[in-house]
Scaffold this motif. Sequence first.
Motif, PDB file in Angstrom:
ATOM      1  N   HIS A   1       3.942  10.487   0.569  1.00  0.00           N
ATOM      2  CA  HIS A   1       5.251  10.131   1.030  1.00  0.00           C
ATOM      3  C   HIS A   1       5.513   8.860   1.693  1.00  0.00           C
ATOM      4  CE1 HIS A   1       6.635  14.067  -0.336  1.00  0.00           C
ATOM      5  NE2 HIS A   1       7.855  13.524  -1.555  1.00  0.00           N
TER       6      HIS A   1
ATOM      7  N   ARG B   1       3.262   6.049   1.832  1.00  0.00           N
ATOM      8  CA  ARG B   1       2.935   5.774   0.608  1.00  0.00           C
ATOM      9  C   ARG B   1       4.067   5.004  -0.247  1.00  0.00           C
ATOM     10  NH1 ARG B   1      -1.565   8.037  -2.461  1.00  0.00           N
ATOM     11  NH2 ARG B   1      -3.057   7.739  -0.608  1.00  0.00           N
ATOM     12  N   ASN B   2       4.705   6.051  -0.379  1.00  0.00           N
ATOM     13  CA  ASN B   2       6.164   5.773  -1.579  1.00  0.00           C
ATOM     14  C   ASN B   2       7.213   5.028  -0.925  1.00  0.00           C
ATOM     15  OD1 ASN B   2       5.452   6.731  -4.044  1.00  0.00           O
ATOM     16  ND2 ASN B   2       6.688   8.349  -3.199  1.00  0.00           N
TER      17      ASN B   2
ATOM     18  N   LEU C   1       6.407   3.111   2.608  1.00  0.00           N
ATOM     19  CA  LEU C   1       6.019   1.831   2.831  1.00  0.00           C
ATOM     20  C   LEU C   1       6.225   0.997   1.278  1.00  0.00           C
ATOM     21  CD1 LEU C   1       2.704   2.591   4.534  1.00  0.00           C
ATOM     22  CD2 LEU C   1       5.233   1.659   5.590  1.00  0.00           C
ATOM     23  N   HIS C   2       5.859   1.758   0.148  1.00  0.00           N
ATOM     24  CA  HIS C   2       5.562   0.544  -1.257  1.00  0.00           C
ATOM     25  C   HIS C   2       7.124  -0.240  -1.098  1.00  0.00           C
ATOM     26  CE1 HIS C   2       2.985   0.273  -4.012  1.00  0.00           C
ATOM     27  NE2 HIS C   2       3.833  -0.276  -4.810  1.00  0.00           N
ATOM     28  N   GLU C   3       8.224   1.053  -0.893  1.00  0.00           N
ATOM     29  CA  GLU C   3      10.376   0.615  -0.872  1.00  0.00           C
ATOM     30  C   GLU C   3      10.168  -0.403  -0.394  1.00  0.00           C
ATOM     31  OE1 GLU C   3      12.211   3.835  -0.906  1.00  0.00           O
ATOM     32  OE2 GLU C   3      11.590   5.422  -2.460  1.00  0.00           O
ATOM     33  N   GLU C   4       9.413  -0.247   1.028  1.00  0.00           N
ATOM     34  CA  GLU C   4      10.142  -0.737   2.529  1.00  0.00           C
ATOM     35  C   GLU C   4       9.728  -2.491   1.861  1.00  0.00           C
ATOM     36  OE1 GLU C   4      11.773  -1.166   5.169  1.00  0.00           O
ATOM     37  OE2 GLU C   4      12.298   1.115   4.353  1.00  0.00           O
ATOM     38  N   ASP C   5       8.350  -2.375   1.516  1.00  0.00           N
ATOM     39  CA  ASP C   5       7.859  -3.701   0.825  1.00  0.00           C
ATOM     40  C   ASP C   5       8.569  -4.474  -0.447  1.00  0.00           C
ATOM     41  OD1 ASP C   5       4.709  -4.920   1.911  1.00  0.00           O
ATOM     42  OD2 ASP C   5       4.472  -4.268  -0.472  1.00  0.00           O
ATOM     43  N   ASP C   6       8.766  -3.391  -1.107  1.00  0.00           N
ATOM     44  CA  ASP C   6       9.864  -4.631  -2.142  1.00  0.00           C
ATOM     45  C   ASP C   6      10.663  -4.324  -1.653  1.00  0.00           C
ATOM     46  OD1 ASP C   6       8.058  -3.017  -4.372  1.00  0.00           O
ATOM     47  OD2 ASP C   6       9.044  -1.361  -4.912  1.00  0.00           O
TER      48      ASP C   6
ATOM     49  N   HIS D   1      10.229  -7.630  -0.548  1.00  0.00           N
ATOM     50  CA  HIS D   1      10.311  -9.155  -0.926  1.00  0.00           C
ATOM     51  C   HIS D   1      10.744  -9.470  -2.277  1.00  0.00           C
ATOM     52  CE1 HIS D   1       5.718  -9.337   0.850  1.00  0.00           C
ATOM     53  NE2 HIS D   1       6.359  -8.233   0.932  1.00  0.00           N
TER      54      HIS D   1
END
Length: 109
Positions: A89, A91-92, A94-99, A102
């Motif tokens: 979770h 990773r999930n 962090l991925h969402e934050e990244d999206d 950007h």
Amino acid sequence: MSSTLLRLGLWTLIIVLGLYVVHETYIEEHWAEMIPMPMLQQALVVSVILVIAGIVLKILGAGAKAVSKNRCKVCRTPIPSGAMFCRAHLRNILHEEDDKTHMTRIRNR
Ligand SMILES: [Zn+2]
């Protein structure tokens, strides 16, 4: 707190038993009568209560620690203290934050 109680109780127990042995050993001596037996018995009871209270508190403390164990905010999997999510979770998220961060750049492209 619990270990202090336990130590205090054990020390009192040792002292009381020591005094009791001294009293029984020198029962013929005059000064041995100076050791009051009712007080020794009371001290024995108090020390036993202290030891029991210490053990109970120790068990309760261990139980509370197990209950308050850190868990993932999403799937409740036990995780190391200080973390908020399990590895998957985290990773999930962090991925969402990244999206999110950007998003504008990607859209403008
Ligand atoms: Zn999780």
